[in-house]
Scaffold this active site. Structure first.
Site, PDB file in Angstrom:
ATOM      1  N   ARG A  87      12.792   3.966   3.115  1.00  0.00           N
ATOM      2  CA  ARG A  87      12.360   3.412   1.823  1.00  0.00           C
ATOM      3  C   ARG A  87      13.468   2.604   1.148  1.00  0.00           C
ATOM      4  NH1 ARG A  87       7.331   5.947   0.494  1.00  0.00           N
ATOM      5  NH2 ARG A  87       7.277   8.009   1.399  1.00  0.00           N
TER       6      ARG A  87
ATOM      7  N   TYR B 111       5.570  10.424  -8.500  1.00  0.00           N
ATOM      8  CA  TYR B 111       5.041   9.212  -9.150  1.00  0.00           C
ATOM      9  C   TYR B 111       4.530   9.448 -10.570  1.00  0.00           C
ATOM     10  CZ  TYR B 111       5.314   7.408  -4.403  1.00  0.00           C
ATOM     11  OH  TYR B 111       5.779   7.029  -3.167  1.00  0.00           O
TER      12      TYR B 111
ATOM     13  N   ARG C 284      15.386   8.433  -1.522  1.00  0.00           N
ATOM     14  CA  ARG C 284      14.357   9.151  -0.747  1.00  0.00           C
ATOM     15  C   ARG C 284      14.628   8.937   0.755  1.00  0.00           C
ATOM     16  NH1 ARG C 284       8.681   7.472  -3.060  1.00  0.00           N
ATOM     17  NH2 ARG C 284       8.035   9.214  -1.724  1.00  0.00           N
TER      18      ARG C 284
ATOM     19  N   ASN D 269      -2.210   2.378  -1.806  1.00  0.00           N
ATOM     20  CA  ASN D 269      -2.118   3.779  -2.260  1.00  0.00           C
ATOM     21  C   ASN D 269      -1.819   3.939  -3.747  1.00  0.00           C
ATOM     22  OD1 ASN D 269      -2.575   4.907   0.391  1.00  0.00           O
ATOM     23  ND2 ASN D 269      -0.534   4.160   0.899  1.00  0.00           N
TER      24      ASN D 269
ATOM     25  N   HIS E  66       8.548  -2.327   2.587  1.00  0.00           N
ATOM     26  CA  HIS E  66       9.556  -1.984   3.585  1.00  0.00           C
ATOM     27  C   HIS E  66       9.424  -2.778   4.877  1.00  0.00           C
ATOM     28  CE1 HIS E  66      10.168   1.053   0.581  1.00  0.00           C
ATOM     29  NE2 HIS E  66       9.007   1.641   0.833  1.00  0.00           N
TER      30      HIS E  66
ATOM     31  N   ALA F 168       4.199   0.677   0.266  1.00  0.00           N
ATOM     32  CA  ALA F 168       4.940   0.726   1.535  1.00  0.00           C
ATOM     33  C   ALA F 168       5.087  -0.644   2.188  1.00  0.00           C
ATOM     34  CB  ALA F 168       4.257   1.703   2.479  1.00  0.00           C
TER      35      ALA F 168
ATOM     36  N   GLU G 124      10.198  -7.125  -8.472  1.00  0.00           N
ATOM     37  CA  GLU G 124       9.777  -6.013  -7.601  1.00  0.00           C
ATOM     38  C   GLU G 124       9.974  -4.714  -8.380  1.00  0.00           C
ATOM     39  OE1 GLU G 124      12.390  -5.735  -4.226  1.00  0.00           O
ATOM     40  OE2 GLU G 124      11.443  -3.902  -3.460  1.00  0.00           O
TER      41      GLU G 124
ATOM     42  N   SER H 119       9.217   5.254  -8.110  1.00  0.00           N
ATOM     43  CA  SER H 119      10.171   6.307  -7.695  1.00  0.00           C
ATOM     44  C   SER H 119      11.530   5.686  -7.381  1.00  0.00           C
ATOM     45  CB  SER H 119       9.626   7.015  -6.452  1.00  0.00           C
ATOM     46  OG  SER H 119       9.605   6.113  -5.351  1.00  0.00           O
TER      47      SER H 119
ATOM     48  N   ASP I  41       7.003 -13.832   2.405  1.00  0.00           N
ATOM     49  CA  ASP I  41       6.781 -15.282   2.523  1.00  0.00           C
ATOM     50  C   ASP I  41       5.890 -15.791   1.398  1.00  0.00           C
ATOM     51  OD1 ASP I  41       8.385 -15.712   4.679  1.00  0.00           O
ATOM     52  OD2 ASP I  41       6.756 -15.834   6.167  1.00  0.00           O
TER      53      ASP I  41
HETATM   54  C1  DQA Z   1       6.607   2.936  -4.205  1.00  0.00           C
HETATM   55  C2  DQA Z   1       7.626   3.422  -3.176  1.00  0.00           C
HETATM   56  C3  DQA Z   1       7.168   3.124  -1.773  1.00  0.00           C
HETATM   57  O1  DQA Z   1       8.116   3.577  -0.833  1.00  0.00           O
HETATM   58  C4  DQA Z   1       5.856   3.834  -1.502  1.00  0.00           C
HETATM   59  O2  DQA Z   1       5.395   3.514  -0.215  1.00  0.00           O
HETATM   60  C5  DQA Z   1       4.826   3.553  -2.545  1.00  0.00           C
HETATM   61  C6  DQA Z   1       5.234   3.507  -3.945  1.00  0.00           C
HETATM   62  C7  DQA Z   1       7.012   3.331  -5.656  1.00  0.00           C
HETATM   63  O3  DQA Z   1       6.391   2.819  -6.578  1.00  0.00           O
HETATM   64  O4  DQA Z   1       7.916   4.146  -5.858  1.00  0.00           O
HETATM   65  O5  DQA Z   1       3.650   3.462  -2.251  1.00  0.00           O
HETATM   66  O6  DQA Z   1       6.577   1.538  -4.163  1.00  0.00           O
END
Ligand code: DQA
Length: 386
Positions: A109, A22, A105, A10, A78, A75, A96, A100, A85
């Site tokens: 998340r 975002y 949230r 996404n 999560h 996502a 990482e 957001s 792995d």
């Molecule tokens: C995300 C936060 C995730 O929870 C979400 O599913 C995303 C974007 C972020 O960049 O804030 O797709 O990783």
């Protein structure tokens, strides 16, 4: 140095997908910005996005011959133990990133199954988080670091970097800013830590509980005190000169440095370098800094809690009794220079030894950004404190 930036499901919709969460930058904008940030940091970045878990895993495997990975798994963060792995299997330093503030949230998340295998997690900073991730990776590659726990919580850790030579080394304790909030972390001072270490300082870049993740005026100041106190325990074994400890704090970290020195007398601190510090919580609240930051930190407004002000506001604790170097940019839009101007005046009136520099045309972040001339001035002044 070569790094790979991987974006998961996404994230191809960036710009159109929930811009209030975002932002408005598209994936194309983000990829271009990442290549520029990497270039500025002296490395080369390849970018990759996929909506498919297996493809992301394949891309991670292919990253085995690079020096670092920045990954926003969307996502998959999560629940994907397969991505976790893969990160663990390739053994390449990985950061990482989330655009957001995933901790503020929906509860699901807040869970990340990959954090444990990453060298740090950056969230809630918008796309600038990718820049910080790149800087973190380059800093990690530039100088070896030992991560030392000083307490039981995940945030009770610090990065110790030792300069060349046998020592004993003067010690710079670095206390990061970010309005005491958990979206800011010690990676913000990675480049400064590396630069100071190169110049002969042992650097102890500390993490501590922040607002949003267990912090607040009591817990945060207690952690900072514990992190500084820990030097007395591991210092000798690491050839640290415990008679030459300087606290360096930026913004809210400047506040924490000043307040730590006022609260704790058991550690001999030889000087404080407070960079754009929030030395006066009342004045900072009145100036409306950081969108309610003082109130979130104190959990009350200053008017509601005069006792807390005494316990937590450096200006109420003058004289500090330790030489103070205060530097503030006159173009600081986050913490007005006026706060430091009056703080420095009051500290001197109360008997403290104070050097105050107001840098013309300089903003807030430049004071710790190693690519600026402001940093050169700051670091020259800090070098005089050793
Ligand atoms: C995300 C936060 C995730 O929870 C979400 O599913 C995303 C974007 C972020 O960049 O804030 O797709 O990783």
């Amino acid at each position: 140095m070569r790094i790979v930036i991987i974006n998961g499901p996404n994230l191809n919709l960036l710009g159109a997908r929930s811009p209030e969460v975002y932002g408005t930058a598209t994936l194309e904008d983000l990829d271009a910005a990442c290549r520029d940030w990497a270039h500025d940091a002296g490395c080369e970045a390849e970018t990759y996005q996929s909506n498919h878990e297996g493809d992301i895993i394949d891309r991670l495997h292919a990253a085995r011959d690079t020096d670092g990975v920045v990954i926003n798994p969307g996502a998959l963060t999560h629940y994907s133990y397969a991505v976790r792995d893969a990160i663990e299997a390739i053994g390449i330093p990985t950061v990482e990133v989330h655009i957001s503030n995933v901790r503020a949230r929906e509860p699901w998340r807040r869970v990340s199954v990959i954090s444990e295998v990453c060298s740090t997690t950056i969230y809630g900073r918008g796309i600038v988080g990718y820049r910080d991730a790149i800087r973190h990776l380059t800093a990690r590659a530039a100088w070896p670091v030992e991560i030392i726990a000083y307490g039981p919580h995940a945030d009770n850790v610090g990065d110790l970097r030792l300069p060349k030579g046998d020592g004993p080394h003067p010690v710079a304790v670095l206390i990061h800013g970010g309005f005491w909030r958990d979206t800011a972390a010690r990676d913000l001072l990675d480049p400064a830590a590396v630069d100071l270490t190169r110049r002969g300082w042992a650097t102890w870049n500390i993490e501590f509980a922040r607002v949003g993740a267990g912090g607040g005026w009591r817990a945060t100041t207690a952690d900072v005190a514990a992190a500084i106190g820990a030097l007395l325990e591991f210092g000798e074994g690491h050839a640290l000169d415990l008679d030459r400890i300087v606290l360096i704090g930026h913004g809210s970290g400047g506040h924490l440095a000043l307040q730590a020195a006022a609260n704790m007398r058991e550690v001999p601190i030889s000087a404080i370098a407070a960079l754009a510090p929030i030395g006066d919580l009342e004045a900072a609240h009145a100036a409306g800094i950081g969108d309610g930051a003082v109130e979130s930190f104190m959990r009350r407004t200053p008017e509601q809690s005069p006792d807390r002000l005494v316990a937590a506001s450096p200006i109420k604790n003058l004289p500090i009794g330790i030489p103070l170097l205060i530097v503030h940019g006159d173009q600081d839009a986050q913490v007005p220079a006026e706060i430091s101007r009056s703080f420095a005046g009051r500290a001197a009136d109360e008997g403290d030894t104070v050097v105050y520099h107001e840098l013309e045309g300089v903003g807030h972040d430049a004071l710790t950004d190693t690519s600026t001339t402001a940093w050169e001035k700051v670091v020259d002044e800090i070098d005089r404190l050793r």
